[in-house]
Enzyme design. Structure first.
Site, PDB file in Angstrom:
ATOM      1  N   TRP A 100       0.764  -1.079  -0.294  1.00 13.64           N
ATOM      2  CA  TRP A 100      -0.161   0.361   0.095  1.00 13.64           C
ATOM      3  C   TRP A 100       0.669   1.610  -0.088  1.00 13.64           C
ATOM      4  O   TRP A 100       0.603   2.446  -0.736  1.00 13.64           O
ATOM      5  CB  TRP A 100      -0.908  -0.110   1.044  1.00 13.64           C
ATOM      6  N   ASP A 167      -1.730   6.742   5.680  1.00 20.22           N
ATOM      7  CA  ASP A 167      -2.506   6.079   6.140  1.00 20.22           C
ATOM      8  C   ASP A 167      -3.153   4.711   7.460  1.00 20.22           C
ATOM      9  O   ASP A 167      -2.064   3.685   7.121  1.00 20.22           O
ATOM     10  CB  ASP A 167      -2.855   5.097   5.045  1.00 20.22           C
ATOM     11  N   LYS A 191     -11.670  -2.446   6.919  1.00 22.97           N
ATOM     12  CA  LYS A 191     -11.658  -2.976   7.827  1.00 22.97           C
ATOM     13  C   LYS A 191     -11.740  -2.917   8.790  1.00 22.97           C
ATOM     14  O   LYS A 191     -11.946  -3.791   9.500  1.00 22.97           O
ATOM     15  CB  LYS A 191      -9.953  -2.331   7.743  1.00 22.97           C
TER      16      LYS A 191
HETATM   17  C1  LIG Z   1      -6.995  -1.930   2.429  1.00 22.95           C
HETATM   18  C2  LIG Z   1      -5.632  -1.708   2.432  1.00 22.95           C
HETATM   19  C3  LIG Z   1      -5.807  -0.198   1.079  1.00 22.95           C
HETATM   20  C4  LIG Z   1      -7.104  -0.095   0.366  1.00 22.95           C
HETATM   21  O1  LIG Z   1      -7.848   0.057   0.271  1.00 22.95           O
HETATM   22  P1  LIG Z   1      -9.292   0.269  -0.542  1.00 22.95           P
HETATM   23  O2  LIG Z   1     -10.438   0.886   0.366  1.00 22.95           O
HETATM   24  O3  LIG Z   1      -9.325  -0.529  -1.113  1.00 22.95           O
HETATM   25  O4  LIG Z   1      -8.759   1.294  -1.597  1.00 22.95           O
HETATM   26  C5  LIG Z   1      -4.713   0.964   1.661  1.00 22.95           C
HETATM   27  N1  LIG Z   1      -4.670   1.124   2.635  1.00 22.95           N
HETATM   28  C6  LIG Z   1      -4.778  -0.187   3.216  1.00 22.95           C
HETATM   29  C7  LIG Z   1      -2.223   0.258   4.663  1.00 22.95           C
HETATM   30  C8  LIG Z   1      -5.133  -1.030   3.213  1.00 22.95           C
HETATM   31  O5  LIG Z   1      -4.896  -2.044   4.697  1.00 22.95           O
END
Ligand SMILES: *Cc1c(COP(=O)(O)O)cnc(C)c1O
Length: 355
Positions: A100, A167, A191
């Site tokens: 990511w 993030d 998540k």
């Molecule tokens: C799942 C995830 C993403 C991607 O998220 P989307 O909503 O599918 O774009 C980005 N960063 C992390 C740390 C993730 O776990």
């Protein structure tokens, strides 16, 4: 029968949230209308959006501290570029701790120079780099707090005088941090918060409005703030379910309470991974291990068929590792009860006995 859901995302949510969400789809708050057919401009939904935004700031301890919470669309993946669009004038610094982070770096490079301060790519991202410095002359520093795929987690964040962007998709609301250290936090809902379809962005207003480029309205944080996160039709259902989950968390005692439970779950599983002679953790340094996603392998693949059979029989779902790591990954998000982790531990012990 309800499964023990170790899926990495979209993932488990509290049973009461599923129940309340189902009721709202049938008849929202005895209104004679489904939540899915009411206007997003109706008083009923505006209240939901406001409550979700307020709860986010409250749980993070960021109320009245100059932050705004937004529920946007496009996933965390759209934030990879929105962050750069809104904040990157010349140069930004990124810490590369996995898939990511790498994707965030790729998008940022479309907008300016990117300094990769450190990377753990040399060891398939199985550790968190420690000895790096954030250059003082960058527009911001970006990191990923929890690396969902590799099972590593940042336990501390660098002090610097540039805006800190993070993030937090896979560990938001799971542990206490001084969130006021961060200037922009984003997290895809799916998540630890709700269904896929909305992304929480928490941003300190004072960092915005500093780049010289023109920003398209839909990608401009200031536009979304100006419209109270209602610039266009929001993801009504995901925002509602996120609000329910945040209410659930608040009633439980907030982040401090869930953190205790999360620590217990992680300790239970990691202790077994370390104790059981058939298994090994993917992340060698204990301090780098994620409390949300535990990655581990069988030392001998000869046990794979038997192990897979056992955990499937125990009603466990979603234990296979990501294809770039292999092995197994147990995601233990906020809503997972410790009993489910206990079931997994017992399966691992049963495998050992049969071996
Ligand atoms: C799942 C995830 C993403 C991607 O998220 P989307 O909503 O599918 O774009 C980005 N960063 C992390 C740390 C993730 O776990």
């Amino acid at each position: 029968m309800k499964k023990h859901n170790f899926s990495a995302g979209p993932c488990i949510l509290p049973p009461s949230v599923f129940e309340d969400a189902a009721l709202a789809v049938k008849d929202y708050d005895n209104s004679g209308l489904s939540l899915l057919e009411i206007s997003h401009r109706s008083k009923a939904f505006v209240q939901v959006m406001e409550r979700a935004r307020e709860l986010s700031l409250e749980l993070l301890g960021l109320k009245d501290k100059g932050y705004k919470a937004l529920f946007l669309q496009g996933g965390a993946s759209l934030e990879f570029l929105m962050v750069a669009y809104n904040l990157l004038e010349k140069k930004a610094a990124y810490l590369n701790t996995g898939t990511w982070s790498s994707k965030a770096i790729k998008e940022a490079k479309l907008f300016g120079e990117v300094v990769e301060v450190a990377s753990s790519k040399d060891a398939n991202f199985n550790y968190i780099p420690k000895n790096y410095t954030v250059p003082p002359n960058v527009d911001y520093f970006h990191c990923t707090s929890n690396n969902t795929i590799f099972g590593t987690q940042l336990k501390s964040f660098p002090d610097s005088n540039v805006p800190l962007v993070c993030d937090m998709s896979s560990d938001i609301f799971s542990r206490s941090l001084d969130f006021s250290k961060f200037d922009l936090i984003y997290a895809g809902a799916q998540k630890n918060m709700g269904p896929a379809g909305t992304t929480l962005v928490v941003v300190k207003e004072e960092i915005l409005g500093k780049v010289s480029r023109e920003i398209p309205s839909m990608l401009d944080y200031k536009v979304h703030i100006g419209k109270d996160s209602m610039f266009n039709t929001p993801a009504v259902f995901p925002v509602y379910v996120s609000m329910l989950t945040l209410e659930w968390l608040k009633e439980l005692g907030g982040i401090k309470a869930i953190e205790k439970l999360n620590n217990k779950k992680a300790e239970l599983l990691y202790n077994e991974i370390d104790r059981n002679p058939l298994f090994e953790g993917f992340v060698p340094h204990k301090e780098d291990r994620s409390n949300m996603n535990a990655t581990f392998n069988l030392k001998d693949d000869a046990h794979k068929e038997n192990f897979d059979l056992l955990w499937n029989k125990a009603n466990i779902n979603g234990l296979n590792g990501h294809r770039s790591v292999g092995g197994y990954r147990a995601s233990m998000y906020n809503a997972m009860p410790i009993e489910s982790v206990q079931v997994l531990v017992e399966v691992m012990q049963e495998l050992e006995k049969n071996a």
